[in-house]
Design an enzyme around this catalytic site. Structure first.
Site, PDB file in Angstrom:
ATOM      1  N   ALA A  59       3.032   1.770   2.996  1.00 35.05           N
ATOM      2  CA  ALA A  59       4.238   0.943   2.914  1.00 35.05           C
ATOM      3  C   ALA A  59       5.310   1.648   2.096  1.00 35.05           C
ATOM      4  O   ALA A  59       6.498   1.628   2.450  1.00 35.05           O
ATOM      5  CB  ALA A  59       3.915  -0.417   2.304  1.00 35.05           C
ATOM      6  N   ARG A  84      11.852  -5.576   6.273  1.00 31.43           N
ATOM      7  CA  ARG A  84      12.523  -5.356   4.991  1.00 31.43           C
ATOM      8  C   ARG A  84      14.032  -5.595   5.091  1.00 31.43           C
ATOM      9  O   ARG A  84      14.743  -5.553   4.109  1.00 31.43           O
ATOM     10  CB  ARG A  84      12.234  -3.919   4.552  1.00 31.43           C
ATOM     11  CG  ARG A  84      12.651  -3.550   3.147  1.00 31.43           C
ATOM     12  CD  ARG A  84      11.917  -2.293   2.781  1.00 31.43           C
ATOM     13  NE  ARG A  84      12.378  -1.619   1.607  1.00 31.43           N
ATOM     14  CZ  ARG A  84      12.930  -0.403   1.622  1.00 31.43           C
ATOM     15  NH1 ARG A  84      13.137   0.225   2.767  1.00 31.43           N
ATOM     16  NH2 ARG A  84      13.266   0.182   0.493  1.00 31.43           N
ATOM     17  N   CYS A 138       0.817  -1.212   0.000  1.00 34.25           N
ATOM     18  CA  CYS A 138       0.000   0.000   0.000  1.00 34.25           C
ATOM     19  C   CYS A 138       0.852   1.265   0.000  1.00 34.25           C
ATOM     20  O   CYS A 138       2.072   1.219   0.094  1.00 34.25           O
ATOM     21  CB  CYS A 138      -0.902  -0.007   1.230  1.00 34.25           C
ATOM     22  SG  CYS A 138       0.019   0.139   2.766  1.00 34.25           S
ATOM     23  N   HIS A 152       5.898   6.489  -2.402  1.00 36.23           N
ATOM     24  CA  HIS A 152       7.245   6.988  -2.718  1.00 36.23           C
ATOM     25  C   HIS A 152       7.170   8.477  -3.048  1.00 36.23           C
ATOM     26  O   HIS A 152       7.967   9.272  -2.569  1.00 36.23           O
ATOM     27  CB  HIS A 152       7.836   6.272  -3.940  1.00 36.23           C
ATOM     28  CG  HIS A 152       7.950   4.793  -3.786  1.00 36.23           C
ATOM     29  ND1 HIS A 152       7.808   3.930  -4.842  1.00 36.23           N
ATOM     30  CD2 HIS A 152       8.182   4.020  -2.703  1.00 36.23           C
ATOM     31  CE1 HIS A 152       7.966   2.687  -4.411  1.00 36.23           C
ATOM     32  NE2 HIS A 152       8.192   2.717  -3.125  1.00 36.23           N
TER      33      HIS A 152
HETATM   34 FE1  ICS Z   1      12.954   0.458  -5.392  1.00 35.78          FE
HETATM   35 MO1  ICS Z   1      10.416  -4.719  -1.740  1.00 35.78          MO
HETATM   36 FE2  ICS Z   1      12.304  -1.946  -5.481  1.00 35.78          FE
HETATM   37 FE3  ICS Z   1      11.001  -0.318  -4.031  1.00 35.78          FE
HETATM   38 FE4  ICS Z   1      13.365  -1.023  -3.367  1.00 35.78          FE
HETATM   39 FE5  ICS Z   1      12.440  -2.954  -2.007  1.00 35.78          FE
HETATM   40 FE6  ICS Z   1      11.369  -3.853  -4.101  1.00 35.78          FE
HETATM   41 FE7  ICS Z   1      10.102  -2.226  -2.628  1.00 35.78          FE
HETATM   42  C1  ICS Z   1      11.766  -2.045  -3.614  1.00 35.78           C
HETATM   43  S1  ICS Z   1      14.328  -1.248  -5.277  1.00 35.78           S
HETATM   44  S2  ICS Z   1      12.507  -5.014  -2.674  1.00 35.78           S
HETATM   45  S3  ICS Z   1      11.084  -0.280  -6.211  1.00 35.78           S
HETATM   46  S4  ICS Z   1      11.965  -3.948  -6.241  1.00 35.78           S
HETATM   47  S5  ICS Z   1      14.332  -1.911  -1.611  1.00 35.78           S
HETATM   48  S6  ICS Z   1       9.250  -3.994  -3.555  1.00 35.78           S
HETATM   49  S7  ICS Z   1      12.544   0.980  -3.310  1.00 35.78           S
HETATM   50  S8  ICS Z   1      10.752  -2.759  -0.616  1.00 35.78           S
HETATM   51  S9  ICS Z   1       9.084  -0.330  -2.935  1.00 35.78           S
END
Ligand code: ICS
Length: 541
Positions: A62, A93, A59, A194
């Protein structure tokens, strides 16, 4: 099946869509495409998941609290909501921290939450939030406190920004307090979170502190690196060897000060573009810091990234030092690679991870002689698939329509651009690319399957039909896939492994994948009733 020749991916789409109702099939059909690197097809991405489908996604809360702000060690991050939201975003994480003199505090092991109850839903939770802030301040005296809204907060209308202002006043400005309206339902996935986090960092922290310190004169930021399994540590060590100053890492093992001084760097490298591109753009427009796409996943990719930095600064001593480091680091890398290749060569992988890893990790699999036959993001946007230069920029950020677009910070123009237009053009002629990058599709083979927001059902079908040698995803998928006899490597938290970034990380990855994907135990995963004759008895009445 051991070779690519034996599999026919072309059957997948029709077969999987046949099980869906007509409308659903039509919509999912647009998110399942066959790749062609020469003529990149359009893919549907960043749209709402169809209700009823089991998605891999998370979500907006998150994406904001868990992903972008969570790894910062000296900010107290308070979840305003029921305890579950705080609990499930607490350390899962595996973002690592290492307190130092700059910031001896480490709040990462704590889960701060207002633990809202029924009565707070009925009568409002703002008072409870104020009390939580008072308590956090008295106990920890942090430099900053961030507040994160969860779904119920949005539904009942608690105003976290008003509380932040009130408490800043009450505590006489001794602590920087700011809120995020990152209610879980705000966007279609983590991705909106983000964006909200990036805006908040920019408004509340970036540019607050002009002090320039550090050992080296070549100063860069690494954006979109979250220190999962110690990745940022590996990058820090490497930068130190090369004599490059890491001003800010966003946000792995980061501190408040790193955000506040990020604008003093001369270049931003962007690792995970999906989660931090907004900050990269804002640093450029406001402070004149150019950004380039970078990748530290894979030994070759790491070498390429370092060379780009050398070229950008154009300093011969730096360039020589970088070459020396690459040559040294490549010796153990090659050794480990050759050893792993004996077993991994020719094997097949599938990658379904967030918004950049499903792309970046293909580099490491290439180095292992393995082919990625199917991949997709949970919440990537079209540019993450098709490449930033392929699709019109207007479409780049369709999902963030209801999120504020910030470009310039007042008075930030006091900073001069790091390079003139001409200098940047000259560097582009030498092969550096600013503000752009290749998406996943340009680097995947023709005919491979690219699937956005993979559903649980589609995942089962992929395994059933193609038996890849390894499937990369997360904890929600892990045990379902392994029960089907296929090893699953978590690429979110790396299971218990890592770091996988930089040269040191590549060696770890080669070893781990060789062990996981080339192990005979998976053949034994059949349940007894699937492989043995059984006696069926009938009741006699
Ligand atoms: Fe970027 Mo899980 Fe990506 Fe993002 Fe990153 Fe992680 Fe995954 Fe999540 C990631 S690199 S592993 S898009 S592929 S560390 S889903 S920031 S937490 S939101």
């Amino acid at each position: 099946k051991d070779t690519e020749k034996d599999i026919n991916l072309a059957e997948f789409k029709e077969e999987v869509l046949a099980a869906y109702p007509k409308k659903v099939a039509k919509k999912r059909g647009k998110a399942i495409v066959y790749n062609d690197p020469d003529e990149i097809p359009q893919i549907q991405a960043n749209v709402r998941t169809i209700p009823g489908i089991i998605t891999q996604r998370g979500c907006t809360y998150a994406g904001c609290k868990g992903v972008v702000l969570g790894p910062t060690r000296d900010i107290v991050n308070i979840t305003h909501g029921p305890i579950g939201c705080g609990f499930y975003s607490w350390l899962t994480r595996r973002n690592q921290t290492r307190p130092d003199e700059q910031a001896p505090e480490n709040f990462i092991p704590y889960a701060f939450s207002t633990d809202m109850q029924d009565s707070n839903i009925v009568f409002g939770g703002e008072e409870k939030l104020k009390q939580a802030i008072r308590e956090a301040y008295e106990l920890f005296h942090p430099k900053a406190i961030a507040i994160f809204s969860t779904c119920p907060v949005g539904l009942i209308g608690d105003d976290v920004h008003r509380v932040a202002r009130h408490m800043t006043e009450e505590l006489e400005g001794k602590v920087n307090i700011f809120g995020f309206s990152c209610e879980g339902y705000r966007g279609v996935s983590q991705s909106a979170g983000h964006h909200i986090a990036n805006n908040g960092l920019y408004k509340n922290l970036i540019g607050n502190d002009d002090s320039v310190d550090g050992k080296y004169k070549f100063r860069i930021n690494v954006l979109g690196e979250y220190n999962i399994g110690g990745d940022a540590f590996a990058i820090e060590t490497l930068m130190d060897k090369c004599g490059i100053e890491l001003v800010a890492t966003m946000s792995g093992n980061s501190t408040k000060k790193q955000f506040e001084t990020a604008h003093t760097a001369d270049l931003s490298l962007v690792m995970c573009h999906r989660s931090i591109n907004y900050v990269a753009e804002m640093l450029e427009t406001s402070f004149g810091i150019p950004w380039m796409k970078a990748n530290f996943i894979g030994a070759e990719a790491t070498a390429k990234t370092l060379r780009k930095v050398g070229k950008y600064f154009g300093d011969q001593e730096l360039i020589d030092r970088i070459e020396k480091v690459i040559a040294e680091e490549m010796i153990p890398v090659k050794e480990a690679q050759e050893k792993a290749l004996e077993k991994t060569k020719g094997k097949l992988a599938m990658l379904f991870v967030g918004g950049s890893r499903a792309h970046h990790y293909q580099e490491l699999f290439n180095e292992l002689g393995m082919t990625t036959i199917s991949a997709g993001y949970e919440f990537g946007h079209r540019d993450d698939y098709e490449g930033r230069s392929v699709i019109p920029s207007i479409q780049i950020d369709a999902d963030s329509r209801n999120i504020e677009q910030i470009t310039v910070k007042e008075d930030a123009t006091r900073f001069k651009p790091r390079k003139t237009e001409e200098e940047l053009k000259a560097l582009e002629k030498e092969g550096l690319e600013f503000n752009g990058y290749e998406g996943m599709m340009a680097e995947m083979k023709k005919g491979t399957l690219v699937i956005d927001d993979l559903s649980h059902y589609e995942m089962g079908k992929l395994i059933e039909m193609y038996h890849p040698d390894i499937f990369c995803a997360g904890i929600k998928e892990k045990f379902c896939v392994q029960k089907m006899g296929i090893p699953l490597k978590q690429l979110h938290n790396y299971d218990y492994g890592g770091p996988y970034a930089a040269f040191e990380g590549a060696i770890n990855f080669y070893k781990d994948i060789e062990q996981i994907a080339c192990c005979s135990i998976w053949k034994e995963m059949k349940a007894p009733w699937e492989k043995e004759d059984i006696v069926e008895a009938e009741y006699v009445y």
